[in-house]
Write a protein that holds these residues in place. Sequence first.
Motif, short mmCIF file in Angstrom:
data_model
loop_
_atom_site.label_atom_id
_atom_site.label_comp_id
_atom_site.label_asym_id
_atom_site.label_seq_id
_atom_site.Cartn_x
_atom_site.Cartn_y
_atom_site.Cartn_z
N ALA A 78 0.83 -1.21 0.00
CA ALA A 78 0.00 0.00 0.00
C ALA A 78 0.86 1.26 0.00
O ALA A 78 0.58 2.21 -0.75
CB ALA A 78 -0.95 0.00 1.20
N CYS A 79 1.90 1.29 0.81
CA CYS A 79 2.77 2.46 0.85
C CYS A 79 3.54 2.60 -0.46
O CYS A 79 3.70 3.72 -0.96
CB CYS A 79 3.73 2.38 2.03
N HIS A 80 3.97 1.49 -1.03
CA HIS A 80 4.67 1.54 -2.31
C HIS A 80 3.75 2.09 -3.39
O HIS A 80 4.13 2.95 -4.19
CB HIS A 80 5.19 0.15 -2.67
N LEU A 81 2.52 1.62 -3.40
CA LEU A 81 1.54 2.11 -4.37
C LEU A 81 1.31 3.61 -4.20
O LEU A 81 1.24 4.34 -5.19
CB LEU A 81 0.23 1.35 -4.21
N SER A 82 1.25 4.08 -2.96
CA SER A 82 1.01 5.51 -2.74
C SER A 82 2.15 6.36 -3.29
O SER A 82 1.91 7.43 -3.84
CB SER A 82 0.77 5.82 -1.26
N PHE A 83 3.38 5.89 -3.20
CA PHE A 83 4.51 6.62 -3.78
C PHE A 83 4.38 6.70 -5.29
O PHE A 83 4.66 7.73 -5.90
CB PHE A 83 5.85 5.96 -3.43
N HIS A 84 3.97 5.61 -5.92
CA HIS A 84 3.90 5.57 -7.37
C HIS A 84 2.66 6.26 -7.94
O HIS A 84 2.67 6.67 -9.09
CB HIS A 84 4.01 4.13 -7.89
N THR A 85 1.61 6.41 -7.16
CA THR A 85 0.43 7.11 -7.67
C THR A 85 0.61 8.62 -7.52
O THR A 85 0.02 9.38 -8.27
CB THR A 85 -0.86 6.66 -6.98
N ARG A 86 1.42 9.05 -6.55
CA ARG A 86 1.67 10.48 -6.37
C ARG A 86 2.70 10.99 -7.37
O ARG A 86 2.73 12.16 -7.68
CB ARG A 86 2.18 10.75 -4.95
N VAL A 91 7.08 1.89 -12.40
CA VAL A 91 6.07 0.84 -12.24
C VAL A 91 4.70 1.50 -12.32
O VAL A 91 4.45 2.49 -11.64
CB VAL A 91 6.22 0.11 -10.89
N SER A 92 3.84 0.96 -13.13
CA SER A 92 2.51 1.54 -13.23
C SER A 92 1.68 1.13 -12.02
O SER A 92 1.90 0.08 -11.44
CB SER A 92 1.81 1.04 -14.51
N PRO A 93 0.71 1.95 -11.61
CA PRO A 93 -0.13 1.61 -10.47
C PRO A 93 -0.81 0.24 -10.63
O PRO A 93 -1.00 -0.46 -9.66
CB PRO A 93 -1.16 2.74 -10.44
#
Length: 99
Positions: A78-86, A91-93
């Motif tokens: 979840a934290c990794h995803l938050s870095f990549h969506t911001r 890496v795509s979401p």
Amino acid sequence: MPRKPSERYPLNWSDIALDIKQSVNWRCSKCGLQCIRPDDDTSKLERSLRMALTLTVHHRNFLPEDNRRENLCALCTACHLSFHTRRRGNVSPGQLSLF
């Protein structure tokens, strides 16, 4: 032609990532979530929970070629995803989404 994301990681990426994860005792560096260790029995966990408890290694500068220790941190999914969506990264979401 741009290189595929998988071609941007070094051949010893698994060893590098394992070292980073072990150095934080399999705990997310951002939220502190205790994640699954390689020897944990996950057979009774639903797939979505296994994914949520998976520890990943993030490149702070979003460059998978830069594997200096100070550029790497261990994050739960979840934290990794938050870095990549911001911020757009390598890496795509969709690759990091929780199933």
